[in-house]
Motif scaffolding. Structure first.
Motif, PDB file in Angstrom:
ATOM      1  N   VAL A   1       0.838  -1.196   0.000  1.00 29.57           N
ATOM      2  CA  VAL A   1       0.000   0.000   0.000  1.00 29.57           C
ATOM      3  C   VAL A   1       0.874   1.247   0.000  1.00 29.57           C
ATOM      4  CG1 VAL A   1      -1.674   1.362   1.317  1.00 29.57           C
ATOM      5  CG2 VAL A   1      -1.980  -1.110   1.097  1.00 29.57           C
ATOM      6  N   GLY A   2       1.937   1.221   0.793  1.00 29.74           N
ATOM      7  CA  GLY A   2       2.857   2.352   0.820  1.00 29.74           C
ATOM      8  C   GLY A   2       3.505   2.597  -0.528  1.00 29.74           C
ATOM      9  N   GLN A   3       3.884   1.526  -1.216  1.00 24.56           N
ATOM     10  CA  GLN A   3       4.474   1.671  -2.540  1.00 24.56           C
ATOM     11  C   GLN A   3       3.461   2.265  -3.516  1.00 24.56           C
ATOM     12  OE1 GLN A   3       5.934  -2.617  -1.986  1.00 24.56           O
ATOM     13  NE2 GLN A   3       7.361  -1.826  -3.518  1.00 24.56           N
ATOM     14  N   LEU A   4       2.229   1.792  -3.432  1.00 28.68           N
ATOM     15  CA  LEU A   4       1.157   2.344  -4.265  1.00 28.68           C
ATOM     16  C   LEU A   4       1.020   3.840  -4.037  1.00 28.68           C
ATOM     17  CD1 LEU A   4      -1.542   1.853  -6.015  1.00 28.68           C
ATOM     18  CD2 LEU A   4      -2.664   1.801  -3.767  1.00 28.68           C
ATOM     19  N   VAL A   5       0.984   4.238  -2.781  1.00 26.88           N
ATOM     20  CA  VAL A   5       0.793   5.649  -2.440  1.00 26.88           C
ATOM     21  C   VAL A   5       1.932   6.503  -2.989  1.00 26.88           C
ATOM     22  CG1 VAL A   5       0.705   7.296  -0.528  1.00 26.88           C
ATOM     23  CG2 VAL A   5      -0.624   5.170  -0.402  1.00 26.88           C
ATOM     24  N   VAL A   6       3.161   6.080  -2.752  1.00 22.45           N
ATOM     25  CA  VAL A   6       4.314   6.868  -3.182  1.00 22.45           C
ATOM     26  C   VAL A   6       4.360   6.989  -4.703  1.00 22.45           C
ATOM     27  CG1 VAL A   6       6.834   6.932  -3.261  1.00 22.45           C
ATOM     28  CG2 VAL A   6       5.668   6.374  -1.120  1.00 22.45           C
ATOM     29  N   MET A   7       4.179   5.888  -5.403  1.00 19.41           N
ATOM     30  CA  MET A   7       4.310   5.915  -6.861  1.00 19.41           C
ATOM     31  C   MET A   7       3.125   6.577  -7.547  1.00 19.41           C
ATOM     32  SD  MET A   7       6.189   2.300  -7.811  1.00 19.41           S
ATOM     33  CE  MET A   7       5.300   1.253  -6.677  1.00 19.41           C
ATOM     34  N   LEU A   8       1.924   6.312  -7.054  1.00 15.16           N
ATOM     35  CA  LEU A   8       0.746   6.838  -7.734  1.00 15.16           C
ATOM     36  C   LEU A   8       0.569   8.332  -7.482  1.00 15.16           C
ATOM     37  CD1 LEU A   8      -1.248   5.576  -9.651  1.00 15.16           C
ATOM     38  CD2 LEU A   8      -2.786   5.156  -7.728  1.00 15.16           C
ATOM     39  N   THR A   9       0.897   8.795  -6.289  1.00 12.57           N
ATOM     40  CA  THR A   9       0.806  10.239  -6.057  1.00 12.57           C
ATOM     41  C   THR A   9       1.816  10.980  -6.925  1.00 12.57           C
ATOM     42  OG1 THR A   9       2.283  10.009  -4.127  1.00 12.57           O
ATOM     43  CG2 THR A   9      -0.098  10.107  -3.706  1.00 12.57           C
ATOM     44  N   ALA A  10       3.021  10.436  -7.049  1.00 13.03           N
ATOM     45  CA  ALA A  10       4.043  11.085  -7.872  1.00 13.03           C
ATOM     46  C   ALA A  10       3.619  11.150  -9.333  1.00 13.03           C
ATOM     47  CB  ALA A  10       5.368  10.357  -7.733  1.00 13.03           C
ATOM     48  N   ALA A  11       2.914  10.119  -9.795  1.00 13.95           N
ATOM     49  CA  ALA A  11       2.562  10.041 -11.205  1.00 13.95           C
ATOM     50  C   ALA A  11       1.252  10.738 -11.556  1.00 13.95           C
ATOM     51  CB  ALA A  11       2.482   8.577 -11.638  1.00 13.95           C
ATOM     52  N   ARG A  12       0.309  10.797 -10.588  1.00 15.63           N
ATOM     53  CA  ARG A  12      -1.045  11.207 -10.977  1.00 15.63           C
ATOM     54  C   ARG A  12      -1.653  12.335 -10.147  1.00 15.63           C
ATOM     55  NH1 ARG A  12      -3.167   6.942 -14.613  1.00 15.63           N
ATOM     56  NH2 ARG A  12      -5.015   8.238 -14.723  1.00 15.63           N
ATOM     57  N   CYS A  13      -1.002  12.773  -9.077  1.00 11.57           N
ATOM     58  CA  CYS A  13      -1.619  13.778  -8.205  1.00 11.57           C
ATOM     59  C   CYS A  13      -0.771  15.042  -8.140  1.00 11.57           C
ATOM     60  CB  CYS A  13      -1.789  13.235  -6.782  1.00 11.57           C
ATOM     61  SG  CYS A  13      -2.920  11.856  -6.629  1.00 11.57           S
ATOM     62  N   PRO A  14      -1.382  16.228  -8.264  1.00 12.24           N
ATOM     63  CA  PRO A  14      -0.631  17.468  -8.038  1.00 12.24           C
ATOM     64  C   PRO A  14      -0.057  17.475  -6.624  1.00 12.24           C
ATOM     65  CG  PRO A  14      -2.788  17.922  -8.998  1.00 12.24           C
ATOM     66  CD  PRO A  14      -2.793  16.482  -8.607  1.00 12.24           C
ATOM     67  N   ASN A  15       1.174  17.959  -6.496  1.00 13.67           N
ATOM     68  CA  ASN A  15       1.828  17.968  -5.180  1.00 13.67           C
ATOM     69  C   ASN A  15       1.396  19.210  -4.406  1.00 13.67           C
ATOM     70  OD1 ASN A  15       3.395  17.408  -2.991  1.00 13.67           O
ATOM     71  ND2 ASN A  15       5.366  17.697  -4.020  1.00 13.67           N
ATOM     72  N   LYS A  16       0.135  19.183  -3.976  1.00 12.89           N
ATOM     73  CA  LYS A  16      -0.450  20.272  -3.216  1.00 12.89           C
ATOM     74  C   LYS A  16      -1.186  19.696  -2.012  1.00 12.89           C
ATOM     75  CE  LYS A  16      -1.179  23.105  -7.352  1.00 12.89           C
ATOM     76  NZ  LYS A  16      -2.197  23.812  -8.178  1.00 12.89           N
ATOM     77  N   PRO A  17      -1.215  20.410  -0.904  1.00 15.28           N
ATOM     78  CA  PRO A  17      -1.828  19.845   0.303  1.00 15.28           C
ATOM     79  C   PRO A  17      -3.323  19.591   0.190  1.00 15.28           C
ATOM     80  CG  PRO A  17      -1.229  22.154   0.643  1.00 15.28           C
ATOM     81  CD  PRO A  17      -0.607  21.732  -0.650  1.00 15.28           C
ATOM     82  N   ASP A  18      -3.997  20.236  -0.776  1.00 17.94           N
ATOM     83  CA  ASP A  18      -5.436  20.017  -0.912  1.00 17.94           C
ATOM     84  C   ASP A  18      -5.769  19.003  -1.997  1.00 17.94           C
ATOM     85  OD1 ASP A  18      -4.779  21.504  -3.124  1.00 17.94           O
ATOM     86  OD2 ASP A  18      -6.387  22.992  -2.880  1.00 17.94           O
ATOM     87  N   SER A  19      -4.761  18.329  -2.555  1.00 16.94           N
ATOM     88  CA  SER A  19      -5.026  17.354  -3.620  1.00 16.94           C
ATOM     89  C   SER A  19      -5.855  16.179  -3.123  1.00 16.94           C
ATOM     90  CB  SER A  19      -3.714  16.846  -4.218  1.00 16.94           C
ATOM     91  OG  SER A  19      -3.106  17.829  -5.024  1.00 16.94           O
ATOM     92  N   HIS A  20      -5.750  15.866  -1.832  1.00 17.32           N
ATOM     93  CA  HIS A  20      -6.548  14.752  -1.321  1.00 17.32           C
ATOM     94  C   HIS A  20      -8.021  15.133  -1.214  1.00 17.32           C
ATOM     95  CE1 HIS A  20      -5.832  16.945   2.480  1.00 17.32           C
ATOM     96  NE2 HIS A  20      -6.937  16.370   2.905  1.00 17.32           N
ATOM     97  N   GLU A  21      -8.343  16.411  -1.342  1.00  8.53           N
ATOM     98  CA  GLU A  21      -9.723  16.852  -1.334  1.00  8.53           C
ATOM     99  C   GLU A  21     -10.259  17.090  -2.745  1.00  8.53           C
ATOM    100  OE1 GLU A  21      -9.484  20.384   0.950  1.00  8.53           O
ATOM    101  OE2 GLU A  21      -9.417  19.354   2.889  1.00  8.53           O
ATOM    102  N   LYS A  22      -9.364  17.379  -3.672  1.00 11.71           N
ATOM    103  CA  LYS A  22      -9.794  17.805  -5.003  1.00 11.71           C
ATOM    104  C   LYS A  22      -9.586  16.764  -6.093  1.00 11.71           C
ATOM    105  CE  LYS A  22      -9.267  22.746  -4.096  1.00 11.71           C
ATOM    106  NZ  LYS A  22      -8.669  24.037  -4.541  1.00 11.71           N
ATOM    107  N   THR A  23      -8.925  15.652  -5.798  1.00 10.40           N
ATOM    108  CA  THR A  23      -8.730  14.605  -6.789  1.00 10.40           C
ATOM    109  C   THR A  23      -9.242  13.289  -6.238  1.00 10.40           C
ATOM    110  OG1 THR A  23      -6.509  13.978  -6.051  1.00 10.40           O
ATOM    111  CG2 THR A  23      -6.662  15.782  -7.647  1.00 10.40           C
ATOM    112  N   ARG A  24      -9.841  12.473  -7.114  1.00 14.16           N
ATOM    113  CA  ARG A  24     -10.410  11.208  -6.661  1.00 14.16           C
ATOM    114  C   ARG A  24      -9.325  10.239  -6.194  1.00 14.16           C
ATOM    115  NH1 ARG A  24     -15.292   8.741  -8.447  1.00 14.16           N
ATOM    116  NH2 ARG A  24     -16.068  10.814  -8.893  1.00 14.16           N
ATOM    117  N   ILE A  25      -8.185  10.212  -6.895  1.00 14.96           N
ATOM    118  CA  ILE A  25      -7.100   9.330  -6.474  1.00 14.96           C
ATOM    119  C   ILE A  25      -6.558   9.785  -5.118  1.00 14.96           C
ATOM    120  CG2 ILE A  25      -4.730   8.580  -6.947  1.00 14.96           C
ATOM    121  CD1 ILE A  25      -5.385   8.595  -9.893  1.00 14.96           C
ATOM    122  N   GLY A  26      -6.288  11.093  -4.994  1.00 13.33           N
ATOM    123  CA  GLY A  26      -5.759  11.613  -3.748  1.00 13.33           C
ATOM    124  C   GLY A  26      -6.675  11.329  -2.579  1.00 13.33           C
TER     125      GLY A  26
END
Length: 216
Positions: A99-124
């Motif tokens: 799960v940790g590997q998924l989080v690290v790799m998928l956030t780097a590839a698909r999520c903007p590196n912003k603190p509100d990305s977990h609220e504004k993106t479905r993956i985040g």
């Protein structure tokens, strides 16, 4: 009845992407005979989580986020119940680490590196919510091995990624586990605060909330 990894990926992620978040879990409760084969399920989950980027490239952020939410949530498929894997402890531990590997790799590839990305993106949002909705809560001494695995995952993500969503994923879990194991979670948060002075200010603020078990 078995299912190949490629078939399993399509079964999970190839669905209409224009789905309301409130209806996401309803789509995920699609039972199949192979779901009872926990060895196949574990093998496919681990393979996906340890190397997710290329496998999930054909799918949209909405498709991925919705499907991950269903995998994690005890109200969806509930694939993270430790009781399902009593005789597969080592494989389940590997899954939690994955799960940790998924989080690290998928956030780097698909999520903007912003603190509100977990609220504004479905993956985040799905990755951030893992420790809130996955049914992994070793609250007593009967599952010390599982507590160790969970905390190892959180620490590995927290110190191993510079991405805001990944860090908040780990802090979210640490904040919840703090209610039961403050002696184990506080040193991990303190390590982050002392070594990551350049972390985003909002993430550092969230770390302080996690340190006191005040996450939501």
């Amino acid at each position: 009845m078995s299912i190949t990894f490629e078939e399993w990926i399509r079964w999970n992620f190839d669905r209409p992407e224009a789905v309301e978040p409130s209806k996401a879990l309803a789509l995920d409760v699609r039972h199949a005979k192979w779901e009872q084969d926990t060895r196949t399920r574990l093998a496919h989950l681990i393979r996906l989580f340890e190397d997710p980027v290329d496998v999930l490239r054909p799918y949209s952020d909405n498709q991925i986020g919705m499907s991950l939410l269903g995998m994690f949530d005890s109200g969806g498929r509930g694939w993270f119940r430790p009781s399902d894997y009593r005789n597969q402890r080592e494989e389940f531990a590997r899954l939690v680490h994955a799960v940790g590997q998924l989080v690290v790799m998928l956030t780097a590839a698909r999520c903007p590196n912003k603190p509100d990305s977990h609220e504004k993106t479905r993956i985040g949002s799905a990755l951030y919510m893992f420790w809130d909705i996955a049914p992994i809560w070793p609250v007593d001494g009967s599952q010390d091995w599982l507590l160790d695995v969970c905390l190892e995952e959180m620490r590995a993500v927290l110190v191993g990624s510079n991405h805001c969503v990944a860090q908040c994923h780990a802090l979210h879990g640490l904040g919840h586990f703090q209610l039961y194991h403050p002696d184990r979670t506080t040193p991990i948060v303190d390590e982050f605060l002392s070594t990551r002075a350049r972390a985003h200010p909002e993430v550092r603020d969230y770390a302080m909330l996690a340190r006191g078990g005040r996450v939501i």
